[in-house]
Design a protein around this motif. Structure first.
Motif, PDB file in Angstrom:
ATOM      1  N   UNK A   1      -5.878   0.795  -8.112  1.00 12.11           N
ATOM      2  CA  UNK A   1      -4.738   1.350  -8.830  1.00 12.11           C
ATOM      3  C   UNK A   1      -5.179   2.281  -9.947  1.00 12.11           C
ATOM      4  N   UNK A   2      -4.368   3.294 -10.176  1.00 10.80           N
ATOM      5  CA  UNK A   2      -4.495   4.158 -11.349  1.00 10.80           C
ATOM      6  C   UNK A   2      -3.094   4.378 -11.916  1.00 10.80           C
ATOM      7  N   UNK A   3      -2.878   3.896 -13.141  1.00 18.43           N
ATOM      8  CA  UNK A   3      -1.563   4.023 -13.795  1.00 18.43           C
ATOM      9  C   UNK A   3      -0.452   3.476 -12.920  1.00 18.43           C
ATOM     10  N   UNK A   4      -0.714   2.348 -12.280  1.00 20.37           N
ATOM     11  CA  UNK A   4       0.303   1.675 -11.488  1.00 20.37           C
ATOM     12  C   UNK A   4       0.531   2.226 -10.107  1.00 20.37           C
ATOM     13  N   UNK A   5      -0.258   3.225  -9.680  1.00 21.74           N
ATOM     14  CA  UNK A   5      -0.122   3.802  -8.342  1.00 21.74           C
ATOM     15  C   UNK A   5      -1.369   3.518  -7.514  1.00 21.74           C
ATOM     16  N   UNK A   6      -1.173   3.322  -6.218  1.00 22.14           N
ATOM     17  CA  UNK A   6      -2.288   3.080  -5.297  1.00 22.14           C
ATOM     18  C   UNK A   6      -3.026   4.390  -5.053  1.00 22.14           C
ATOM     19  N   UNK A   7      -4.320   4.393  -5.335  1.00 26.64           N
ATOM     20  CA  UNK A   7      -5.111   5.617  -5.156  1.00 26.64           C
ATOM     21  C   UNK A   7      -6.088   5.519  -3.991  1.00 26.64           C
ATOM     22  N   UNK A   8      -6.549   4.330  -3.659  1.00 29.96           N
ATOM     23  CA  UNK A   8      -7.489   4.175  -2.549  1.00 29.96           C
ATOM     24  C   UNK A   8      -7.522   2.719  -2.128  1.00 29.96           C
ATOM     25  N   UNK A   9      -8.108   2.453  -0.967  1.00 29.70           N
ATOM     26  CA  UNK A   9      -8.334   1.093  -0.481  1.00 29.70           C
ATOM     27  C   UNK A   9      -9.811   0.950  -0.155  1.00 29.70           C
ATOM     28  N   UNK A  10     -10.445  -0.063  -0.739  1.00 29.65           N
ATOM     29  CA  UNK A  10     -11.854  -0.353  -0.478  1.00 29.65           C
ATOM     30  C   UNK A  10     -11.953  -1.514   0.494  1.00 29.65           C
TER      31      UNK A  10
ATOM     32  N   UNK B   1       1.744  -7.040  -4.413  1.00 28.64           N
ATOM     33  CA  UNK B   1       2.110  -6.716  -5.782  1.00 28.64           C
ATOM     34  C   UNK B   1       3.605  -6.495  -5.953  1.00 28.64           C
ATOM     35  N   UNK B   2       3.978  -6.028  -7.131  1.00 21.60           N
ATOM     36  CA  UNK B   2       5.407  -5.932  -7.475  1.00 21.60           C
ATOM     37  C   UNK B   2       5.932  -4.510  -7.359  1.00 21.60           C
ATOM     38  N   UNK B   3       5.082  -3.530  -7.112  1.00 25.48           N
ATOM     39  CA  UNK B   3       5.534  -2.151  -7.044  1.00 25.48           C
ATOM     40  C   UNK B   3       6.163  -1.820  -5.710  1.00 25.48           C
ATOM     41  N   UNK B   4       6.363  -0.526  -5.485  1.00 26.29           N
ATOM     42  CA  UNK B   4       6.986  -0.091  -4.234  1.00 26.29           C
ATOM     43  C   UNK B   4       6.543   1.335  -3.917  1.00 26.29           C
ATOM     44  N   UNK B   5       6.699   1.678  -2.637  1.00 20.00           N
ATOM     45  CA  UNK B   5       6.483   3.056  -2.205  1.00 20.00           C
ATOM     46  C   UNK B   5       5.086   3.408  -1.757  1.00 20.00           C
ATOM     47  N   UNK B   6       4.098   2.519  -1.891  1.00 21.79           N
ATOM     48  CA  UNK B   6       2.730   2.834  -1.466  1.00 21.79           C
ATOM     49  C   UNK B   6       2.617   2.723   0.054  1.00 21.79           C
ATOM     50  N   UNK B   7       1.932   3.683   0.649  1.00 27.56           N
ATOM     51  CA  UNK B   7       1.734   3.708   2.104  1.00 27.56           C
ATOM     52  C   UNK B   7       0.279   4.059   2.383  1.00 27.56           C
ATOM     53  N   UNK B   8      -0.316   3.352   3.332  1.00 25.33           N
ATOM     54  CA  UNK B   8      -1.692   3.640   3.741  1.00 25.33           C
ATOM     55  C   UNK B   8      -1.812   3.485   5.251  1.00 25.33           C
ATOM     56  N   UNK B   9      -2.709   4.279   5.851  1.00 24.60           N
ATOM     57  CA  UNK B   9      -2.948   4.214   7.289  1.00 24.60           C
ATOM     58  C   UNK B   9      -4.406   3.861   7.550  1.00 24.60           C
ATOM     59  N   UNK B  10      -4.666   3.006   8.536  1.00 21.35           N
ATOM     60  CA  UNK B  10      -6.059   2.639   8.837  1.00 21.35           C
ATOM     61  C   UNK B  10      -6.828   3.789   9.469  1.00 21.35           C
ATOM     62  N   UNK B  11      -8.138   3.771   9.289  1.00 23.18           N
ATOM     63  CA  UNK B  11      -9.046   4.681   9.978  1.00 23.18           C
ATOM     64  C   UNK B  11      -9.621   3.919  11.168  1.00 23.18           C
ATOM     65  N   UNK B  12      -9.196   4.311  12.374  1.00 19.11           N
ATOM     66  CA  UNK B  12      -9.594   3.599  13.588  1.00 19.11           C
ATOM     67  C   UNK B  12     -10.682   4.375  14.314  1.00 19.11           C
ATOM     68  N   UNK B  13     -11.701   3.671  14.814  1.00 19.95           N
ATOM     69  CA  UNK B  13     -12.765   4.302  15.588  1.00 19.95           C
ATOM     70  C   UNK B  13     -12.536   4.108  17.080  1.00 19.95           C
ATOM     71  N   UNK B  14     -11.296   4.211  17.484  1.00 18.37           N
ATOM     72  CA  UNK B  14     -10.948   4.205  18.898  1.00 18.37           C
ATOM     73  C   UNK B  14      -9.696   5.051  19.054  1.00 18.37           C
ATOM     74  N   UNK B  15      -9.461   5.492  20.280  1.00 18.63           N
ATOM     75  CA  UNK B  15      -8.275   6.287  20.562  1.00 18.63           C
ATOM     76  C   UNK B  15      -7.307   5.426  21.351  1.00 18.63           C
TER      77      UNK B  15
END
Length: 312
Positions: free
Chosen positions: A105-114, A132-146
């Protein structure tokens, strides 16, 4: 190219436009076999995959159904004043390994996923739930398959040709060694105690679980890019469009598929002719699509060639 176009080309080569000798499901199966051959022989289903995470202390990375990172597409807000937030990847099928990670998090916003653990054995792209208690964060996985939505078959990597990563604003490229040389020269230190920015990798392509090894084991999490060649996912319906083996690489497919089908009639002379046609197309396509590139026009080798051509 549509699957229906492949079918028409193959049936024309076989003089079987009415599908009297080869039923349509068999023709489609052999077209998919030939597409896999094209992907292997020409490395034409290829992508420079970004956002792959090399984990601290991890030497070995399994590639089958692998989830190797996550990309934040929306940061959201109001996740608190802390530095991290829980994230959950949906689970793979039984026998797989669930991807694990933590959100930054940075200032309450999701910046990256480790990631703290790569996922393995997935057969579809997982979902990521942000806690957590916030809202609106979206992340997509990095897949090594098609993943093909029309099929349960997964296209896994054929070959990893390059690995690079960012270190102190510098892009470092790992050198490649065959596994036996890698094992003999690069793994003399205990992986639990010797960690530093990695400089070498090797790829074990055989077996049920192909693997990438890196040395030295990373001393921290690194964001990396991998140049990966993939196997194809199958075409199923005649209206399916082949967005993997594309022009001009797809021109070889019809000859490979027709040769497979002619084995049924044991017409080995025609089979050999079609194989020769396929074998002629492959190097020709490879040469005409990439052979004109000069890796470094200022290299002494090319300079000598240029001088010889000028001086005669």
């Amino acid at each position: 190219m549509l699957l229906s176009d492949y079918i028409a080309d193959v049936q024309e080569l076989l003089h079987d436009s009415t599908a009297s000798s080869w039923p349509l499901p068999r023709v489609i199966s052999r077209i998919n076999d030939a597409r896999r051959d094209a992907a292997r022989d020409m490395q034409c289903v290829r992508q420079n995959v970004t956002g792959i995470q090399l984990l601290q202390g991890e030497e070995i990375y399994n590639l089958v159904g692998a989830i190797a990172g996550a990309t934040v597409t929306a940061g959201g807000s109001n996740y608190g004043g802390g530095t991290t937030v829980p994230v959950t990847f949906s689970a793979p099928p039984p026998g797989g390994v669930q991807a694990l990670g933590v959100g930054n998090l940075t200032s309450g916003s999701l910046t990256s996923i480790s990631l703290t653990q790569w996922g393995q054995g997935y057969n579809a792209i997982p979902t990521i739930t942000i806690g957590g208690v916030g809202s609106g964060a979206i992340a997509t996985p990095v897949a090594l398959f098609q993943s093909n939505p029309l099929s349960t078959v997964i296209g896994n990597p054929i070959m990893v040709g390059k690995i690079s990563y960012l270190w102190n604003q510098q892009r470092r490229v790992l050198s490649y060694l065959p596994f036996r040389m890698f094992d003999a020269y690069a793994r003399m230190w205990a992986t639990t105690t010797f960690q530093q920015p990695p400089s070498l990798f090797t790829h074990i392509q055989q077996g049920l679980v192909p693997q990438i090894y890196v040395q030295a084991p990373p001393d921290q999490l690194y964001q990396s890019e991998w140049d990966i060649s993939f196997f194809t996912s199958p075409l199923v319906a005649t209206t399916d469009f082949d967005n993997q083996v594309v022009e001009p690489w797809n021109q070889a497919v019809q000859f490979g598929a027709a040769a497979y089908l002619l084995y049924k009639h044991q017409n080995l002379g025609q089979v050999a002719g079609l194989h020769d046609k396929y074998s002629t197309y492959v190097p020709h396509i490879l040469t005409t699509t990439g052979g004109i590139r000069i890796p470094n026009p200022y290299h002494s080798t090319f300079a000598r060639r240029a001088l010889r051509s000028v001086s005669g």
